[in-house]
Design a protein around this motif. Structure first.
Motif, PDB file in Angstrom:
ATOM      1  N   LEU A  79       0.649  -1.593  -0.578  1.00 42.70           N
ATOM      2  CA  LEU A  79      -0.120   0.225   0.002  1.00 42.70           C
ATOM      3  C   LEU A  79       1.105   1.105   0.281  1.00 42.70           C
ATOM      4  O   LEU A  79       2.226   1.139   0.506  1.00 42.70           O
ATOM      5  N   ARG A  97      -4.591   6.498   6.509  1.00 42.61           N
ATOM      6  CA  ARG A  97      -6.551   6.643   6.124  1.00 42.61           C
ATOM      7  C   ARG A  97      -6.526   4.938   6.809  1.00 42.61           C
ATOM      8  O   ARG A  97      -6.997   5.694   7.954  1.00 42.61           O
ATOM      9  N   PHE A  98      -6.157   4.419   6.700  1.00 42.51           N
ATOM     10  CA  PHE A  98      -5.972   2.800   7.538  1.00 42.51           C
ATOM     11  C   PHE A  98      -5.994   2.807   9.378  1.00 42.51           C
ATOM     12  O   PHE A  98      -7.258   2.493   9.721  1.00 42.51           O
ATOM     13  N   TYR A  99      -5.327   3.322   9.907  1.00 45.23           N
ATOM     14  CA  TYR A  99      -4.583   3.102  11.312  1.00 45.23           C
ATOM     15  C   TYR A  99      -5.722   4.328  11.466  1.00 45.23           C
ATOM     16  O   TYR A  99      -6.230   4.177  12.788  1.00 45.23           O
ATOM     17  N   GLN A 118      -2.012   5.365   2.422  1.00 41.46           N
ATOM     18  CA  GLN A 118      -3.063   3.980   2.185  1.00 41.46           C
ATOM     19  C   GLN A 118      -3.457   3.676   3.273  1.00 41.46           C
ATOM     20  O   GLN A 118      -4.101   3.800   4.827  1.00 41.46           O
ATOM     21  N   ASN A 119      -2.173   3.484   3.998  1.00 43.39           N
ATOM     22  CA  ASN A 119      -1.781   3.301   5.590  1.00 43.39           C
ATOM     23  C   ASN A 119      -2.201   3.587   6.088  1.00 43.39           C
ATOM     24  O   ASN A 119      -2.574   3.314   7.380  1.00 43.39           O
ATOM     25  N   ARG A 151       2.426   7.318  11.423  1.00 37.43           N
ATOM     26  CA  ARG A 151       1.256   6.589  11.930  1.00 37.43           C
ATOM     27  C   ARG A 151       1.567   6.683  13.415  1.00 37.43           C
ATOM     28  O   ARG A 151       1.072   6.437  13.918  1.00 37.43           O
TER      29      ARG A 151
END
Length: 254
Positions: free
Chosen positions: A108, A115-117, A112-113, A164
């Motif tokens: 990803l 947004r996932f977290y 995208q990473n 992150r």
């Protein structure tokens, strides 16, 4: 909140490994102790380092504080929340970069990473995108956001991991060897960004490092672990003589 991290008489033991041959011969190993009555506190906005030889209990300590492991005894609190009875709220208060993979999906993009977290932490999509853009600028990572994680260099990946870790504005940062394998310039810039987060945002930072020069430059106080015990806790100058003794001793089994 007068104390950001409160560790009191913390213990962690792991069951012995199952070795069939030894078991058949009647030789049984006891549990392995990773933490043994460890106690210390970290104040709001403080940067504290955890040092010690391999196997001293550093990673176990950080994983307990992050809510990834349960202690065998004692208590640990982050942002006033017990990491066992206060979970999952305690995990919401923590930003953690632990282990080698650092929790990013290689196939990803960085965006995208993130947004996932952000979704895992319950952030609204618009707030998440604004925060991602903000962190991209602050961490010199804007150009990385739409690249696949697998294409990043070690230094670029470290900045993505820090983004992150900071994404949900945690009150406590737990970092395990985040600058390991970085070149001196990249490590220096990343340390400056971590310091800015503590001084500017009031986040408390507990970080494990084998780089004593990094510890001396970044940490206000140092926790020295040896075989699971806190054998010294104070400024770098106060801890260094005891650290020299600990690091000069052979590792168990050597």
């Amino acid at each position: 909140m007068s104390v950001a991290i409160d560790v009191a008489l913390l213990c962690k033991s792991y069951p012995p490994p199952l070795r069939l041959g030894a078991w058949l011969r009647g030789k049984r190993e006891g549990p392995r102790t990773a933490l043994d009555l460890a106690s210390f506190q970290v104040g709001p906005g403080e940067l504290v380092a955890v040092i010690g030889p391999n196997g001293a209990g550093k990673s176990t300590l950080l994983r307990i504080l992050a809510g990834l492991l349960s202690p065998s005894g004692g208590t640990a609190r982050v942002a006033g929340l017990d990491v066992v009875t206060g979970r999952p709220r305690s995990r919401q208060a923590v930003g953690a970069a632990l282990g080698d993979d650092r929790g990013l999906a290689a196939r990803l993009t960085v965006r995208q990473n993130l947004r996932f977290y952000a979704a895992l932490f319950g952030m609204a999509a618009a707030d998440a995108d604004a925060r991602i853009a903000e962190l991209g600028g602050r961490l010199e990572a804007t150009a990385l956001l739409d690249r696949l994680v697998r294409t990043l260099s070690t230094g670029e990946r470290a900045r993505a991991v820090l983004a992150r870790t900071l994404l949900h504005r945690p009150k406590v940062l737990l970092l395990d060897e985040l600058t390991r394998a970085l070149d001196p310039g990249a490590a220096r810039r990343l340390r400056a960004q971590i310091r800015a987060e503590a001084t500017g945002q009031g986040a408390s930072v507990l970080f494990a490092s084998h780089d004593l020069a990094e510890v001396e430059s970044l940490a206000s106080r140092v926790v020295l672990l040896a075989r699971g015990k806190v054998v010294a806790f104070g400024t770098y100058a106060e801890v260094k003589p005891r650290a020299d003794e600990v690091f000069s001793q052979p590792e168990p089994g050597a």
